[in-house]
Design a protein around this motif. Structure first.
Motif, PDB file in Angstrom:
ATOM      1  N   LYS A 135       0.719  -1.256   0.237  1.00 11.37           N
ATOM      2  CA  LYS A 135       0.540  -0.045   0.140  1.00 11.37           C
ATOM      3  C   LYS A 135       0.809   1.266  -0.065  1.00 11.37           C
ATOM      4  O   LYS A 135       0.576   2.246  -0.396  1.00 11.37           O
ATOM      5  CB  LYS A 135      -1.278   0.046   1.231  1.00 11.37           C
ATOM      6  CG  LYS A 135      -1.929  -0.633   1.369  1.00 11.37           C
ATOM      7  CD  LYS A 135      -2.754  -1.285   2.835  1.00 11.37           C
ATOM      8  CE  LYS A 135      -3.799  -2.244   2.146  1.00 11.37           C
ATOM      9  NZ  LYS A 135      -4.444  -2.058   3.809  1.00 11.37           N
ATOM     10  N   PHE A 136       2.083   1.267   0.617  1.00 13.36           N
ATOM     11  CA  PHE A 136       3.387   2.296   0.602  1.00 13.36           C
ATOM     12  C   PHE A 136       4.248   2.753  -0.222  1.00 13.36           C
ATOM     13  O   PHE A 136       3.959   3.640  -0.889  1.00 13.36           O
ATOM     14  CB  PHE A 136       3.953   2.099   2.765  1.00 13.36           C
ATOM     15  CG  PHE A 136       3.033   2.690   3.177  1.00 13.36           C
ATOM     16  CD1 PHE A 136       2.403   3.659   3.797  1.00 13.36           C
ATOM     17  CD2 PHE A 136       2.343   1.502   4.252  1.00 13.36           C
ATOM     18  CE1 PHE A 136       1.946   3.777   5.153  1.00 13.36           C
ATOM     19  CE2 PHE A 136       1.847   1.811   5.525  1.00 13.36           C
ATOM     20  CZ  PHE A 136       1.525   2.863   5.875  1.00 13.36           C
ATOM     21  N   GLU A 137       4.224   1.259  -1.057  1.00 12.78           N
ATOM     22  CA  GLU A 137       5.002   1.375  -2.327  1.00 12.78           C
ATOM     23  C   GLU A 137       3.917   1.826  -3.237  1.00 12.78           C
ATOM     24  O   GLU A 137       4.270   2.784  -3.780  1.00 12.78           O
ATOM     25  CB  GLU A 137       5.266  -0.299  -2.476  1.00 12.78           C
ATOM     26  CG  GLU A 137       6.577  -0.757  -2.040  1.00 12.78           C
ATOM     27  CD  GLU A 137       6.100  -1.709  -2.152  1.00 12.78           C
ATOM     28  OE1 GLU A 137       7.469  -2.596  -1.148  1.00 12.78           O
ATOM     29  OE2 GLU A 137       5.517  -2.956  -2.356  1.00 12.78           O
ATOM     30  N   GLU A 138       3.108   1.417  -3.480  1.00 16.62           N
ATOM     31  CA  GLU A 138       1.963   2.202  -4.519  1.00 16.62           C
ATOM     32  C   GLU A 138       1.539   3.143  -3.959  1.00 16.62           C
ATOM     33  O   GLU A 138       1.105   3.718  -5.597  1.00 16.62           O
ATOM     34  CB  GLU A 138       0.466   1.349  -4.808  1.00 16.62           C
ATOM     35  CG  GLU A 138       0.665  -0.091  -4.897  1.00 16.62           C
ATOM     36  CD  GLU A 138      -0.143  -1.806  -4.409  1.00 16.62           C
ATOM     37  OE1 GLU A 138      -1.304  -0.537  -3.961  1.00 16.62           O
ATOM     38  OE2 GLU A 138       0.194  -1.842  -5.067  1.00 16.62           O
ATOM     39  N   ASN A 139       2.233   4.153  -3.316  1.00 10.12           N
ATOM     40  CA  ASN A 139       1.941   5.221  -3.205  1.00 10.12           C
ATOM     41  C   ASN A 139       2.717   6.230  -1.957  1.00 10.12           C
ATOM     42  O   ASN A 139       3.002   6.571  -1.025  1.00 10.12           O
ATOM     43  CB  ASN A 139       0.379   5.166  -2.262  1.00 10.12           C
ATOM     44  CG  ASN A 139       0.065   7.077  -1.570  1.00 10.12           C
ATOM     45  OD1 ASN A 139       0.070   8.478  -2.199  1.00 10.12           O
ATOM     46  ND2 ASN A 139      -1.355   7.196  -0.721  1.00 10.12           N
TER      47      ASN A 139
END
Length: 351
Positions: A296-300
């Motif tokens: 989720k953090f990698e994608e945002n």
């Protein structure tokens, strides 16, 4: 940050910018940090300057490695609403306090630090004859004391560093007045976690299981893991207490699985491949939720940057308050008496 946390004891801890974390990092520190958020006001620092003490010759990966460490923290459960997370070099006050501490720290104090001698003896492929390497415990003291930390979560091998921090705080206070608390070492339980070759899990040994390893990689790494050397044949009984795979079970498996391991291994009722498969099941069950949060953090990436910027702002404010106290105590305040309209100590002369 929740206002109620400000009344709690403050702790500072950090990890060097070494890239993606492994199970040893999780068991040795990160797991405990996540629990500490409920009890302490936590400052967690990605220590990129400390990484330079041994990796000064090549800084090309420092920034990337810092972000990988941060992502693993967030994935494991470090909550930016309850903790202050930041990168060390983004709070310049650490360097200023380090400089001031270096003026009052005797060389003999640094030369007797056990890890200094140990690493000089063990790290042969790098030139460690640098001030930065000798003086890194002074920087570490500045990291802790810039936030007036009450406690420092450490393993037994780091207690000497906390004691040096206490000595530096005591010496500073003796010269200039009471500014710093003397932080206590907060010993963290350290479970025995072997790498795939049976030695301590470490990137330098190439024996790690990363928190980001996908299931197939975890299972493949455990298939190659060393076991009880007494079990030469499938029919030989084993002892989970001397088996590296048994150590993994003790940390990650359920009581029910542990009971099956104990009975089956000691009676030769199960083979090592089956035992390794159960250990892999436990690891995958723990790692999957972490890896989902990490994605989720990698994608945002904007969210990650916002978290970092907010944490760094809070860290700068806390560090700035301490440096005001330090400069006042030393008679080196940046504030000038008299004319408040100009803070220039050397005004331009006019005819």
């Amino acid at each position: 940050m929740n206002a109620s946390l400000k009344n709690r004891k403050r702790v500072l801890s950090g990890m060097r910018s070494t890239g993606k974390l492994h199970l040893g990092n999780y068991v040795g520190a990160l797991q405990n940090w996540v629990r500490m958020q409920d009890e302490y006001e936590c400052f967690f620092m990605v220590a990129d300057w400390h990484a330079l003490t041994t990796d000064y010759a090549d800084t090309s990966k420092i920034k990337e490695n810092s972000m990988e460490v941060l992502l693993d923290w967030l994935a494991a459960g470090i909550d930016p609403e309850r903790s202050v997370v930041f990168i060390q070099s983004h709070v310049p006050a650490h360097a200023e306090l380090h400089l001031l501490f270096s003026m009052i720290t005797p060389l003999g104090w640094l030369e007797r630090v056990p890890t200094y001698k140990e690493q000089r003896d063990n790290i042969k492929d790098k030139d460690l004859g640098m001030y930065g390497f000798l003086g890194y415990p002074v920087l570490q003291a500045a990291d802790i004391l810039i936030y007036k930390g009450n406690a420092v979560p450490v393993g037994e091998d780091q207690v000497a560093h906390v004691e040096l921090t206490r000595e530096i705080a005591r010496r500073f206070n003796g010269f200039y007045g009471d500014v710093f608390p003397e932080p206590q070492a907060l010993l963290t339980p350290a479970a025995k976690l072997p790498g795939t070759d049976g030695r301590k899990m470490s990137k330098s040994y190439g024996n790690t299981v990363l928190l980001t390893d996908p299931e197939a990689v975890v299972r493949q790494k455990l298939k190659t893991m060393v076991t009880d050397p007494a079990r030469v044949r499938r029919s030989d009984p084993g002892n989970p207490d001397v088996c590296p795979v048994g150590d993994l079970h003790k940390i990650f498996s359920t009581k029910e699985t542990m009971a099956k391991v104990n009975e089956g291994c000691r009676s030769a009722g199960i083979g090592c491949i089956e035992c390794k498969g159960w250990a892999a099941d436990a690891l995958v069950q723990m790692l999957n939720p972490m890896q989902e949060r990490r994605r989720k953090f990698e994608e945002n990436p904007r969210l990650t940057r916002d978290i970092l910027e907010a944490g760094q702002q809070r860290a700068r404010e806390a560090a700035g308050e301490t440096m005001d106290d330090v400069r006042d105590a030393m008679g080196m305040s940046l504030k000038f008496e008299g004319n408040t309209q100009s803070q220039n100590p050397h005004p331009t002369k006019t005819a």
